[in-house]
Design an enzyme around this catalytic site. Sequence first.
Site, PDB file in Angstrom:
ATOM      1  N   TYR A   1      -3.178   1.524  16.313  1.00  0.00           N
ATOM      2  CA  TYR A   1      -1.899   1.526  17.029  1.00  0.00           C
ATOM      3  C   TYR A   1      -2.067   1.294  18.526  1.00  0.00           C
ATOM      4  O   TYR A   1      -1.372   0.499  19.115  1.00  0.00           O
ATOM      5  CB  TYR A   1      -1.146   2.844  16.780  1.00  0.00           C
ATOM      6  CG  TYR A   1      -0.661   2.929  15.338  1.00  0.00           C
ATOM      7  CD1 TYR A   1       0.572   2.411  14.976  1.00  0.00           C
ATOM      8  CD2 TYR A   1      -1.457   3.474  14.346  1.00  0.00           C
ATOM      9  CE1 TYR A   1       1.011   2.448  13.662  1.00  0.00           C
ATOM     10  CE2 TYR A   1      -1.029   3.509  13.017  1.00  0.00           C
ATOM     11  CZ  TYR A   1       0.206   2.996  12.690  1.00  0.00           C
ATOM     12  OH  TYR A   1       0.637   3.004  11.384  1.00  0.00           O
TER      13      TYR A   1
ATOM     14  N   HIS B   1      -2.653  11.021   1.415  1.00  0.00           N
ATOM     15  CA  HIS B   1      -2.044  10.727   2.716  1.00  0.00           C
ATOM     16  C   HIS B   1      -1.384  12.023   3.206  1.00  0.00           C
ATOM     17  O   HIS B   1      -0.172  12.137   3.302  1.00  0.00           O
ATOM     18  CB  HIS B   1      -1.037   9.579   2.576  1.00  0.00           C
ATOM     19  CG  HIS B   1      -0.647   8.926   3.868  1.00  0.00           C
ATOM     20  ND1 HIS B   1      -0.786   7.584   4.112  1.00  0.00           N
ATOM     21  CD2 HIS B   1      -0.095   9.436   4.992  1.00  0.00           C
ATOM     22  CE1 HIS B   1      -0.339   7.283   5.319  1.00  0.00           C
ATOM     23  NE2 HIS B   1       0.095   8.401   5.878  1.00  0.00           N
TER      24      HIS B   1
ATOM     25  N   GLU C   1      -6.629   8.295   7.129  1.00  0.00           N
ATOM     26  CA  GLU C   1      -6.785   8.931   8.436  1.00  0.00           C
ATOM     27  C   GLU C   1      -7.233  10.393   8.336  1.00  0.00           C
ATOM     28  O   GLU C   1      -6.497  11.308   8.749  1.00  0.00           O
ATOM     29  CB  GLU C   1      -5.478   8.820   9.237  1.00  0.00           C
ATOM     30  CG  GLU C   1      -5.035   7.382   9.447  1.00  0.00           C
ATOM     31  CD  GLU C   1      -3.768   7.238  10.286  1.00  0.00           C
ATOM     32  OE1 GLU C   1      -3.165   8.263  10.637  1.00  0.00           O
ATOM     33  OE2 GLU C   1      -3.392   6.102  10.583  1.00  0.00           O
TER      34      GLU C   1
ATOM     35  N   ARG D   1       0.856  -1.190   0.000  1.00  0.00           N
ATOM     36  CA  ARG D   1       0.000   0.000   0.000  1.00  0.00           C
ATOM     37  C   ARG D   1       0.888   1.234   0.000  1.00  0.00           C
ATOM     38  O   ARG D   1       1.733   1.381   0.885  1.00  0.00           O
ATOM     39  CB  ARG D   1      -0.895  -0.028   1.249  1.00  0.00           C
ATOM     40  CG  ARG D   1      -1.647   1.232   1.477  1.00  0.00           C
ATOM     41  CD  ARG D   1      -2.538   1.180   2.719  1.00  0.00           C
ATOM     42  NE  ARG D   1      -3.124   2.494   2.867  1.00  0.00           N
ATOM     43  CZ  ARG D   1      -3.018   3.249   3.949  1.00  0.00           C
ATOM     44  NH1 ARG D   1      -2.397   2.818   5.028  1.00  0.00           N
ATOM     45  NH2 ARG D   1      -3.548   4.453   3.971  1.00  0.00           N
TER      46      ARG D   1
ATOM     47  N   ASN E   1      -6.830   1.485  10.588  1.00  0.00           N
ATOM     48  CA  ASN E   1      -5.457   1.700  11.056  1.00  0.00           C
ATOM     49  C   ASN E   1      -5.502   1.696  12.578  1.00  0.00           C
ATOM     50  O   ASN E   1      -6.264   2.460  13.174  1.00  0.00           O
ATOM     51  CB  ASN E   1      -4.924   3.058  10.590  1.00  0.00           C
ATOM     52  CG  ASN E   1      -4.810   3.156   9.072  1.00  0.00           C
ATOM     53  OD1 ASN E   1      -5.121   2.214   8.359  1.00  0.00           O
ATOM     54  ND2 ASN E   1      -4.346   4.295   8.595  1.00  0.00           N
TER      55      ASN E   1
ATOM     56  N   GLU F   1      -3.070  -0.271   8.399  1.00  0.00           N
ATOM     57  CA  GLU F   1      -1.838   0.110   9.110  1.00  0.00           C
ATOM     58  C   GLU F   1      -1.855  -0.500  10.500  1.00  0.00           C
ATOM     59  O   GLU F   1      -2.891  -0.469  11.182  1.00  0.00           O
ATOM     60  CB  GLU F   1      -1.719   1.626   9.306  1.00  0.00           C
ATOM     61  CG  GLU F   1      -1.273   2.387   8.107  1.00  0.00           C
ATOM     62  CD  GLU F   1      -1.080   3.878   8.389  1.00  0.00           C
ATOM     63  OE1 GLU F   1      -0.716   4.234   9.530  1.00  0.00           O
ATOM     64  OE2 GLU F   1      -1.310   4.657   7.466  1.00  0.00           O
TER      65      GLU F   1
HETATM   66  O1  IFM Z   1       3.503   7.346  10.070  1.00  0.00           O
HETATM   67  C1  IFM Z   1       2.141   7.398  10.352  1.00  0.00           C
HETATM   68  C2  IFM Z   1       1.334   7.255   9.085  1.00  0.00           C
HETATM   69  O2  IFM Z   1       1.675   8.205   8.138  1.00  0.00           O
HETATM   70  C3  IFM Z   1      -0.139   7.396   9.376  1.00  0.00           C
HETATM   71  N1  IFM Z   1      -0.552   6.540  10.456  1.00  0.00           N
HETATM   72  C4  IFM Z   1       0.257   6.502  11.650  1.00  0.00           C
HETATM   73  C5  IFM Z   1       1.721   6.305  11.299  1.00  0.00           C
HETATM   74  C6  IFM Z   1       2.575   6.271  12.571  1.00  0.00           C
HETATM   75  O3  IFM Z   1       2.437   7.454  13.283  1.00  0.00           O
END
Ligand code: IFM
Length: 478
Positions: free
Chosen positions: A304, A128, A173, A84, A302, A379
């Site tokens: 984290y 992006h 995002e 991607r 995405n 992500e």
């Molecule tokens: O690096 C970023 C990415 O560009 C978008 N999502 C989170 C990642 C980590 O912060």
Amino acid sequence: MSESAQPATPVAFPPAFLWGAATSAYQIEGAVRKGGRTPSIWDTFSHTPGKTADGDHGDIAVDHYHRYREDVALMAELGLTAYRFSVSWSRVQPTGRGPAVQVGLDFYRRLVDELLAKGIKPAVTLYHWDLPQELEDAGGWPERDTAYRFAEYAQIVGEALGDRVEQWITLNEPWCSAFLGYGSGVHAPGRTDPVAALRAAHHLNLAHGLGTAALRSVMPPLNQVAVSLNSSVIRPISQRPADLAAARQIDDLANGIFHGPLLHGAYPATLLAATSTVTDWSYVLDGDLRAIQQPLDALGLNYYTPTLVSAADGVPDGPGADGHGASSFSPWPGADDVAFHQTPGERTEMGWTVDPTGLHELIMRYVQEAPGLPLYITENGAAYEDKVDADGRVHDPERITYLHGHLAAVHRAITDGADVRGYYLWSLMDNFEWAYGYAKRFGMVHVDYGTLERTPKSSAHWYGEVARTGALPGVPTV
Ligand code: IFM
């Protein structure tokens, strides 16, 4: 293994599951003046003193523009089946309007051809975060016209690559574009205006809808169009009514503001009420919600880390406790009564708590909210302080543990009925981590920023094995 332990059983994923990695244009390409490319808001922001760590910028980044063949070869060697990447808008349409620059599109044609030749499925993200500066000068995302410009750009890229790319993502995002870019100002263009942030969110939604329609008007019907949301897992610190209300308010601002119009055709009434002192939403015009709610072919998630909140009468945490960087301006319009807390547990270099249960929770939320919609994890990954050892290798056992835990969570969601079709690790290689510059390494491939040499970390070899076998190494069950 203890005497009573059972042998580890590998955890198999569905045979067609995509094993990918993700990147974005400004974070890796460099070559910012090549072929008529003009500055994006990130070029301007990163060259403004004090905006990024050490004044870092993406002028060279990891020079992927010139080294894409080497990077694709590396992906193929590792065994990835998907990649991607994003297109730099100002490389293909330098002023953000008008005719396309073929030389800019040619770069992406070559990249896609290289991927296809190696059996790697490309997934294109159109936006992006790198708005052409000329469009920001004309008002940026708070202005409606930017959504129309995006649709025109989407059509250009769809026409150029639609014959060879099946998977499309309109926006990455949009929460970050709107609220970090125009609210807290820690991202480009660095504005700190809550009304602008909410207007930007609406126009990003509109851009997604108009862009989706534009893509579909020029592409083969079987191509898939999706959007990648950093939908947050918001957890209240307690079951106190005030903390539950705080969590609901942040959930509206983080999630409902996007999946309300995208999936359900309306902004949540609770969001409109909670932001009524900030904005009257008069920029939502007749027909917008219909334009935004285009049927999606898939949804990109995405993930984290989860976000822990309470009512502000609890113990407030310091700036940045919401994980989105330090700023004296809040990215959460109208939520002055909410406090953010560090979630307990082990953290990555970003200070983000490692919690794979959040990924499972997030996936299952969308199984409920958007039944039947295929999901991709577009992500997921972690930054660690990776170094090249004396043996020339980069050992990153923490990242392996992180990936193992999160992939196990994805597998558990599939077992629980979720239609998750692929996983894109963030990121293929170390790169420009926005306001943190080059200080945070998210890659499974290490990049020496002096020589630009690429060295796969131990996590890359581990992930490659997972991709080649389609299974996670099992953990012994006792
Ligand atoms: O690096 C970023 C990415 O560009 C978008 N999502 C989170 C990642 C980590 O912060």
